[in-house]
Design an enzyme around this catalytic site. Sequence first.
Site, short mmCIF file in Angstrom:
data_model
loop_
_atom_site.label_atom_id
_atom_site.label_comp_id
_atom_site.label_asym_id
_atom_site.label_seq_id
_atom_site.Cartn_x
_atom_site.Cartn_y
_atom_site.Cartn_z
N ASN A 162 18.43 25.95 -3.49
CA ASN A 162 17.64 24.73 -3.67
C ASN A 162 16.56 24.81 -4.75
O ASN A 162 16.13 23.78 -5.26
CB ASN A 162 17.04 24.28 -2.33
N LYS A 185 21.50 38.76 -6.04
CA LYS A 185 22.67 38.05 -5.53
C LYS A 185 22.27 36.58 -5.44
O LYS A 185 21.66 36.16 -4.46
CB LYS A 185 23.08 38.61 -4.17
N SER A 244 18.33 30.82 5.46
CA SER A 244 18.26 30.39 6.85
C SER A 244 17.85 31.53 7.77
O SER A 244 18.09 32.71 7.48
CB SER A 244 19.61 29.83 7.30
N GLU A 265 11.88 35.04 3.85
CA GLU A 265 11.35 33.68 3.87
C GLU A 265 12.47 32.82 4.42
O GLU A 265 13.44 32.54 3.75
CB GLU A 265 10.94 33.26 2.46
N LEU A 266 12.31 32.42 5.70
CA LEU A 266 13.41 31.83 6.45
C LEU A 266 13.19 30.34 6.71
O LEU A 266 12.43 29.68 6.02
CB LEU A 266 13.60 32.63 7.74
N ARG A 293 10.91 15.88 -2.22
CA ARG A 293 11.30 16.76 -3.31
C ARG A 293 12.70 17.30 -3.06
O ARG A 293 13.04 17.73 -1.96
CB ARG A 293 10.32 17.94 -3.45
N GLU A 396 15.99 21.63 11.52
CA GLU A 396 15.67 21.31 10.13
C GLU A 396 16.79 20.48 9.51
O GLU A 396 17.91 20.96 9.32
CB GLU A 396 15.49 22.62 9.35
#
Length: 490
Positions: A162, A185, A244, A265-266, A293, A396
């Site tokens: 994203n 990756k 995720s 950072e999930l 956004r 989410e």
Amino acid sequence: MSTPTLPPTVAAHLPTGLLIDGAWRPATGGGTFPVGDPGTGEILFDVADATPQDGLAALAAADAALPAWRAVAPRERGELLRAVFQTLIARIDDFAALVTAEGGKPLAESRAEVVYAAEYVRWYSEQAVRINGLTRTAPSGANRQLVLRRPVGPALLITPWNFPIAMITRKVAPALAAGCTVVIKPAGLTPLTTALFAEVVRAELAERGLPTGVINVVPTSSSSRLVEPLLADSRLRKLSFTGSTEVGRVLLRGAAEGVLRTSMELGGNAPFLVFEDADIPAAVTGAVAAKMRNAGQTCVAANRFLVHESVAKEFAAGLTAAFEALVVGHGASVGTTVGPLIEEKAVDRVDRWVTEAVDDGARVTTGGDRPRRAGWFYEPTVLTGVSPDSRIVREEVFGPVAPIVTFADEDEALTMANSTEFGLVAYAYTRDIGRAFRVAEQIEAGMLGLNRGMVSDASAPFGGVKSSGLGREGGEAGIEEYLESVYVAL
């Protein structure tokens, strides 16, 4: 291949292979996978599909380059990053066009992302010379204590689709500033921006005669197949992942065997609280910024709009009008303010969840459907009368949908806001300074936007609590994730 949204200079020179030890090459066996434009559904390029052998070759290159790279003077590492920053700014249009082509976001948002990404490179170009150690007399007076800081070693960086340039720079920049070498990756949906950025870094390394294996890139259509052997390899010493929570848990289990340093950072489920004393027009403006956004496809997107019952009607009317003023279209089209979702199954999920919410009693005040056009689009949608138990509130949504839930008082608002396993970010609008501090102290989130709908800044720590992650990116804390302390008793 059709590349209608890319400048010819970018399309003609874009690397689509694997970057291993300073050279672009095909995947072992020659496999490729397609990368498409979500705004049209058309294929842009076929990209090399890295195998496990390719991943291990990239790690070998990073490991071999580590001794020479960590010996490079901090000032020289910083100057390399400064040159990369300047190239990003000079080529902002090229990078923005590529972000839009493979990710779909409007060009204005893509340009903003490139600037944001470049700020991470500039910040860590400055932090490279500010890695502090320690020397002091022990409390007993019997000896002196010396604490050295050194790079943790080769790092595997796994990035999401994203924010294809910003998520790369906020991992690569601190890693290189600290003296680590990296294997990247990138997300299979958006690997092209990573390739262009990596080529900028590769070219700077080559021009300066620095080690070729400092940065390596291995896109793949099968992340688990590539990553599992890397996590099992003793040469890897650091894992940084953005994505995720479900995948993060799998990676943490894989990293446990080698006791790897990890940064995670999930997922998030950000509450957006609007109290009865809020400036409602300002809250509406902030809500649009926090929600829309990248068409709502951000980990910090407001997911639950918790609004005091006395101002819920006014806020919903304002938000509905603001959403109706948005322009849905291809990201490269003039005037577009909302681009597509990343793929068809993302549209299917959003549509299904909106239908479930309506079946549970919610009311659509605007949107609620797919536009009839090529590409993967969903209309900006506002829902009122949403049940707190609705899936669109509990999970989410990652799309352009704003579900509004009402509360009666501050305690109920905080209880609702904290009633989730996630804790990445929260937003709150209030004019009461006492309430603002109470929210800041009681909200279970790693970040809080008070009377503003954006929190990200390269110079500030970014990260969450609970199931939203471990560690921080950005600010002084970001480089700490790539350093280890060595204590020497003198």
